[in-house]
Design a protein around this motif. Structure first.
Motif, PDB file in Angstrom:
ATOM      1  N   SER A   1       0.792  -1.226   0.000  1.00 58.94           N
ATOM      2  CA  SER A   1       0.000   0.000   0.000  1.00 58.94           C
ATOM      3  C   SER A   1       0.825   1.276   0.000  1.00 58.94           C
ATOM      4  O   SER A   1       2.043   1.269  -0.055  1.00 58.94           O
ATOM      5  N   LEU A   2       0.115   2.373   0.063  1.00 59.58           N
ATOM      6  CA  LEU A   2       0.707   3.700  -0.084  1.00 59.58           C
ATOM      7  C   LEU A   2       0.754   4.395   1.261  1.00 59.58           C
ATOM      8  O   LEU A   2      -0.229   4.437   1.984  1.00 59.58           O
TER       9      LEU A   2
ATOM     10  N   LEU B   1      -8.893   4.492   3.681  1.00 56.28           N
ATOM     11  CA  LEU B   1      -7.867   5.432   4.122  1.00 56.28           C
ATOM     12  C   LEU B   1      -7.710   5.305   5.631  1.00 56.28           C
ATOM     13  O   LEU B   1      -8.702   5.297   6.364  1.00 56.28           O
TER      14      LEU B   1
ATOM     15  N   LYS C   1      -4.508   3.549   1.545  1.00 55.08           N
ATOM     16  CA  LYS C   1      -3.696   4.746   1.729  1.00 55.08           C
ATOM     17  C   LYS C   1      -3.532   4.995   3.216  1.00 55.08           C
ATOM     18  O   LYS C   1      -4.485   4.849   3.982  1.00 55.08           O
TER      19      LYS C   1
ATOM     20  N   PHE D   1      -8.672  12.135  -0.673  1.00 54.27           N
ATOM     21  CA  PHE D   1      -9.075  10.735  -0.812  1.00 54.27           C
ATOM     22  C   PHE D   1     -10.351  10.616  -1.635  1.00 54.27           C
ATOM     23  O   PHE D   1     -10.500   9.714  -2.467  1.00 54.27           O
TER      24      PHE D   1
END
Length: 393
Positions: A37-38, A333, A359, A384
């Motif tokens: 993931s980021l 998120l 994220k 987002f």
């Protein structure tokens, strides 16, 4: 306060019943990392020092009550709606407050106002709800637990007469603390199907369990007169005893006033770890939260929260499994915070790179960043939304 990887509950610093704040905040958890993931850190170009809870007003577009039918109870659920004038049909964001003894829609107001006023390709409408037993909703004496709160959330999101009923297909859910985890648990079970979820400072363990541990038989969790508890764990017994005392007439109010309904205690906890910057804790915030603790039935849900009945999972492994189950299904998120207590921070960090987390961002704040730094949080949440709805600011 034994906040740890839980939500918010305040104790009088003079109380000898519970461990000290210093003890509660010591870390016993390590951090888990997963190579996926980021991960993003907040831009250092933003001036966080000037972005606080008191920067602007946030009067709701509309306030109302929704009737929740639960067993033999008809419970008024308070909610607020924020919307700007537009010819475009709105997409809905459901904002759910962090579960605590002073939980309230107020913590999301500035974020709601910020996002709906932005001009873009999507006309956003925000609805903030108060949990049953908290905030400005009714507070009946019922057996509160994580399943009850999950059922409430599912019933609200599914009801044809709820304020978000017309746009369920693209519904966005923002939740803080335990609220985020309960929403994700419901999504994992397929009981709700939001388009995206944002978990802001997500938590999963109540104050006492995170400090003293959990027993294997916690799910039975009642203290009944005449019952033999010789086979039960000591924590189970003590948690049940405390919960039963808080729920009892007369003596329950006395203990609740000592542990929770205390302006000095609330101020102390907000300044120590609910907010990252003690200077952001204003008298008006403390007065507002103190008033909530004086409402009829105010002690019933906090008694469940304190003793772990509202915990949506029993371990970090289960916590991570909830998010992993949404991989490839729902964008998620996670908003971590730089100033969270060590145990809370450890659980948030375990989500960095975890499966199912689309994220991960780290922002200033502690356990209520959406209230303390609403502009910063709103900016990340809006980004987002842009990424997932292909809208432009």
């Amino acid at each position: 306060m034994s906040m740890a990887s839980s939500a918010i509950l305040h104790f009088s610093p003079s109380s000898s019943l519970l461990v000290s704040r210093k003890t509660c905040r010591s870390s016993v958890f390590g951090a888990a990392h997963f190579p996926r993931s980021l991960t993003i850190r907040a831009s250092t170009s933003l001036d966080y020092s000037n972005v606080t809870v008191g920067d602007k007003s946030a009067d709701p577009f509309k306030t109302n009550n929704w009737k929740w039918k639960f067993n033999d109870n008809s419970i008024n659920i308070y909610y607020e709606e924020y919307e700007k004038e537009s010819s475009e049909p709105p997409k809905d964001i459901l904002m759910i407050p962090t579960i605590s003894d002073v939980s309230t829609v107020e913590e999301w107001r500035l974020v709601a106002r910020d996002i709906v006023q932005r001009v873009g390709n999507v006309n956003w409408r925000a609805t903030i709800i108060d949990w049953p037993g908290l905030g400005y909703s009714d507070r009946p004496k019922i057996d509160y637990n994580a399943d009850v709160l999950e059922r409430f959330l599912v019933d609200f999101m599914s009801a044809p007469d709820c304020p978000i009923s017309q746009t369920k297909k693209d519904l966005v859910v923002f939740g803080g603390g335990h609220a985020a985890t309960i929403a994700i648990r419901a999504a994992k079970k397929g009981l709700v199907k939001p388009a995206v979820i944002a978990a802001v400072a997500p938590t999963w363990a109540g104050p006492l369990p995170i400090v003293f541990g959990r027993d294997s038989d916690m799910e039975t969790r009642t203290i009944e007169q005449g019952k033999d508890f010789s086979s039960c764990g000591k924590n189970h017994f003590l948690y049940g005893l405390l919960r039963g005392t808080l729920n009892a007439p007369a003596v329950g109010w006395m203990m609740y006033n000592m542990l929770v309904s205390n302006e000095k205690a609330i101020e102390s906890q907000y300044k120590s770890h609910v907010y990252a910057d003690p200077n952001n804790v204003t008298p008006s915030i403390i007065e507002s939260r103190y008033a909530l603790t004086k409402k009829k039935g105010a002690r019933y849900l906090p008694a469940a929260f304190l003793t772990g009945l509202l915990d949506p999972v029993n371990s970090r492994e289960e916590f991570l499994e909830l998010f992993a189950a949404l991989e490839g299904q729902i964008p998620v998120l996670v908003v971590s915070t730089k100033g969270s207590p060590k145990r809370s921070k450890a659980e948030m960090e375990a989500l960095r790179g975890a499966k199912g987390v689309s994220k991960f961002v780290e922002l200033p704040g502690a356990l209520l960043p959406q209230e303390e730094y609403p502009t910063v949080v709103a900016e990340e949440l809006y980004k987002f939304l842009q990424e997932n709805f292909k809208c432009e600011a």
